[in-house]
Enzyme design. Structure first.
Site, PDB file in Angstrom:
ATOM      1  N   THR A 111      -3.145 -10.254  -7.050  1.00  0.00           N
ATOM      2  CA  THR A 111      -1.969  -9.973  -6.215  1.00  0.00           C
ATOM      3  C   THR A 111      -0.959 -11.105  -6.331  1.00  0.00           C
ATOM      4  O   THR A 111       0.243 -10.881  -6.507  1.00  0.00           O
ATOM      5  CB  THR A 111      -2.384  -9.809  -4.748  1.00  0.00           C
ATOM      6  OG1 THR A 111      -3.309  -8.728  -4.643  1.00  0.00           O
ATOM      7  CG2 THR A 111      -1.173  -9.523  -3.870  1.00  0.00           C
ATOM      8  N   GLN A 140      -1.777  -3.486  -5.694  1.00  0.00           N
ATOM      9  CA  GLN A 140      -0.876  -4.586  -5.365  1.00  0.00           C
ATOM     10  C   GLN A 140      -0.017  -4.974  -6.561  1.00  0.00           C
ATOM     11  O   GLN A 140      -0.538  -5.223  -7.655  1.00  0.00           O
ATOM     12  CB  GLN A 140      -1.671  -5.803  -4.888  1.00  0.00           C
ATOM     13  CG  GLN A 140      -2.468  -5.560  -3.616  1.00  0.00           C
ATOM     14  CD  GLN A 140      -3.885  -5.109  -3.882  1.00  0.00           C
ATOM     15  OE1 GLN A 140      -4.195  -4.580  -4.958  1.00  0.00           O
ATOM     16  NE2 GLN A 140      -4.762  -5.301  -2.917  1.00  0.00           N
ATOM     17  N   ASP A 163       2.665  -4.111  -1.502  1.00  0.00           N
ATOM     18  CA  ASP A 163       2.862  -5.573  -1.554  1.00  0.00           C
ATOM     19  C   ASP A 163       4.158  -5.969  -2.266  1.00  0.00           C
ATOM     20  O   ASP A 163       4.167  -6.871  -3.113  1.00  0.00           O
ATOM     21  CB  ASP A 163       1.674  -6.255  -2.218  1.00  0.00           C
ATOM     22  CG  ASP A 163       0.406  -6.174  -1.386  1.00  0.00           C
ATOM     23  OD1 ASP A 163       0.453  -5.567  -0.304  1.00  0.00           O
ATOM     24  OD2 ASP A 163      -0.615  -6.710  -1.814  1.00  0.00           O
ATOM     25  N   ASP A 186       1.644  -2.252   3.243  1.00  0.00           N
ATOM     26  CA  ASP A 186       1.730  -3.697   3.494  1.00  0.00           C
ATOM     27  C   ASP A 186       2.834  -4.326   2.652  1.00  0.00           C
ATOM     28  O   ASP A 186       2.659  -5.420   2.093  1.00  0.00           O
ATOM     29  CB  ASP A 186       0.402  -4.385   3.170  1.00  0.00           C
ATOM     30  CG  ASP A 186      -0.784  -3.797   3.915  1.00  0.00           C
ATOM     31  OD1 ASP A 186      -0.572  -3.258   5.016  1.00  0.00           O
ATOM     32  OD2 ASP A 186      -1.908  -3.874   3.400  1.00  0.00           O
ATOM     33  N   ARG A 242      -0.135  -4.155  10.614  1.00  0.00           N
ATOM     34  CA  ARG A 242      -1.547  -4.419  10.889  1.00  0.00           C
ATOM     35  C   ARG A 242      -1.813  -5.875  10.520  1.00  0.00           C
ATOM     36  O   ARG A 242      -1.119  -6.461   9.677  1.00  0.00           O
ATOM     37  CB  ARG A 242      -2.453  -3.479  10.095  1.00  0.00           C
ATOM     38  CG  ARG A 242      -2.292  -3.540   8.580  1.00  0.00           C
ATOM     39  CD  ARG A 242      -3.292  -2.623   7.903  1.00  0.00           C
ATOM     40  NE  ARG A 242      -3.137  -2.622   6.440  1.00  0.00           N
ATOM     41  CZ  ARG A 242      -4.004  -2.074   5.607  1.00  0.00           C
ATOM     42  NH1 ARG A 242      -5.087  -1.461   6.084  1.00  0.00           N
ATOM     43  NH2 ARG A 242      -3.814  -2.104   4.302  1.00  0.00           N
ATOM     44  N   TRP A 244      -3.213  -8.847   8.699  1.00  0.00           N
ATOM     45  CA  TRP A 244      -3.952  -9.309   7.529  1.00  0.00           C
ATOM     46  C   TRP A 244      -4.890 -10.453   7.930  1.00  0.00           C
ATOM     47  O   TRP A 244      -5.987 -10.580   7.391  1.00  0.00           O
ATOM     48  CB  TRP A 244      -2.954  -9.765   6.456  1.00  0.00           C
ATOM     49  CG  TRP A 244      -3.579 -10.187   5.166  1.00  0.00           C
ATOM     50  CD1 TRP A 244      -4.823  -9.869   4.697  1.00  0.00           C
ATOM     51  CD2 TRP A 244      -2.977 -10.997   4.155  1.00  0.00           C
ATOM     52  NE1 TRP A 244      -5.032 -10.436   3.457  1.00  0.00           N
ATOM     53  CE2 TRP A 244      -3.918 -11.138   3.103  1.00  0.00           C
ATOM     54  CE3 TRP A 244      -1.727 -11.619   4.026  1.00  0.00           C
ATOM     55  CZ2 TRP A 244      -3.645 -11.878   1.949  1.00  0.00           C
ATOM     56  CZ3 TRP A 244      -1.455 -12.346   2.888  1.00  0.00           C
ATOM     57  CH2 TRP A 244      -2.407 -12.471   1.859  1.00  0.00           C
TER      58      TRP A 244
END
Length: 324
Positions: A111, A140, A163, A186, A242, A244
């Site tokens: 990532t 990602q 991401d 995310d 949310r 991480w």
């Protein structure tokens, strides 16, 4: 002896002259009409830890580059000609092999190394361009990875899927103003202290907008001020965020939220213990996604007094980012 001494003086003079003549302003153009054809060449030409402000102008074009602004390039402003037609693009993603010879070299991108642009230096301003990762929905795949402190991103387009934007580094402060940021899962994530002001946050699928990993010792994580949360036709059930990490902090103030935002607003990443430590809050948001009646019980609705503390001066301390 005199000849040797003269040669020595000439050598010293040439070195001093070279030190004094590093460029402070450069232009990049794909057609060769600038100082360089690639952005990385221009960045590499700047003096390390320059005592003067640096300016890099990027003319319209598509620049396929995996770009690094190293830690020793500081006090730099990068300005594109137009945010819709000055485009930096790449297509790496987590799990992709780094080499075509996958027998001899089985190393893969993570990532954190999947970025299109990685900003390591401090006091960097990026304006009027697009940074995108075109790997697609393969997991990602970061478009912009920022580690530096006092980084401003103004009137830019950050495009990707999962991401998209990695706001890295516990001690980093970042300011995004007038930007469009889009992705799936995310797509805004990391531990930095970040303000998003007057930005469009566009969801591309039913998933999560933010995944902050704010350290426990930080008062501020993500703060969205007067932003607009939109979605494509596919995204109809989207969480605001949310955690991480357990102490994630994310606040939306004065934002317009579309109908794609889920009634509960927030999710605990399948760990009820996160509900005791994460701080998720809202204040005076509008739109069908801003209704508070269905929000999870462990989120917060700020009072007027509490919301008043969320100013760039309070959040960033001694750093006053420019809005221009």
């Amino acid at each position: 002896m005199r000849s040797l001494f003269t040669s020595f003086l000439l050598l010293i003079s040439s070195l001093v002259f070279a030190q004094q003549n590093y460029p402070s302003k450069l232009t990049v153009a794909t057609d060769g009409s600038g100082d360089y054809r690639t952005i990385q060449e221009a960045i590499n030409a700047f003096r390390a830890y320059s005592p003067v402000a640096l300016q890099l102008h990027i003319r319209n074009g598509v620049y396929k580059e995996k770009l690094i602004i190293p830690s020793w390039v500081t006090n730099l402003t990068i300005t594109g000609e137009n945010p819709d037609s000055t485009i930096i693009t790449y297509d790496d993603y987590s799990g992709k092999f780094k080499s075509k010879d996958t027998v001899a070299d089985k190393s893969k991108y993570s990532t954190f190394s999947s970025y299109t642009m990685w900003v390591q230096g401090n006091d960097i301003t990026i304006k009027n361009l697009t940074i995108r990762n075109t790997a697609g929905r393969v997991g990602q795949a970061v478009a912009l990875h920022v580690d530096g402190d006092r980084v401003t991103v103004n009137n830019c387009r950050l495009f990707g899927n999962q991401d998209t934007l990695l706001t890295a580094n516990d001690s980093s402060r970042q300011y995004y103003i007038g930007c469009i940021i889009e992705g799936t899962t995310d797509f805004i994530f990391g531990p930095a202290t970040v303000v998003f002001e007057n930005c469009i946050i566009r969801s591309l699928s039913n998933s999560y907008i933010t995944a902050a990993s704010t350290p426990a010792w930080k008062q501020f994580g993500y703060v969205f001020l007067n932003c607009k949360l939109t979605a494509n036709d596919e995204a109809k059930q989207v969480y605001l965020g949310r955690p991480w990490r357990a102490y994630a902090r994310t606040v939306f103030i004065g934002c317009e939220m579309g109908a794609h935002i889920r009634a509960e607003g927030w999710e605990n990443w399948r760990n009820p213990e996160n509900e005791k430590t994460a701080f998720y809050a809202e204040y005076k948001n509008s739109g069908p996604g801003a209704l508070t009646a269905g929000r999870v019980a462990w989120s917060h609705q700020l009072t007027k007094k509490q919301a008043a503390a969320y100013t760039t001066g309070r959040i960033f301390g001694d750093w006053k980012p420019s809005k221009n």
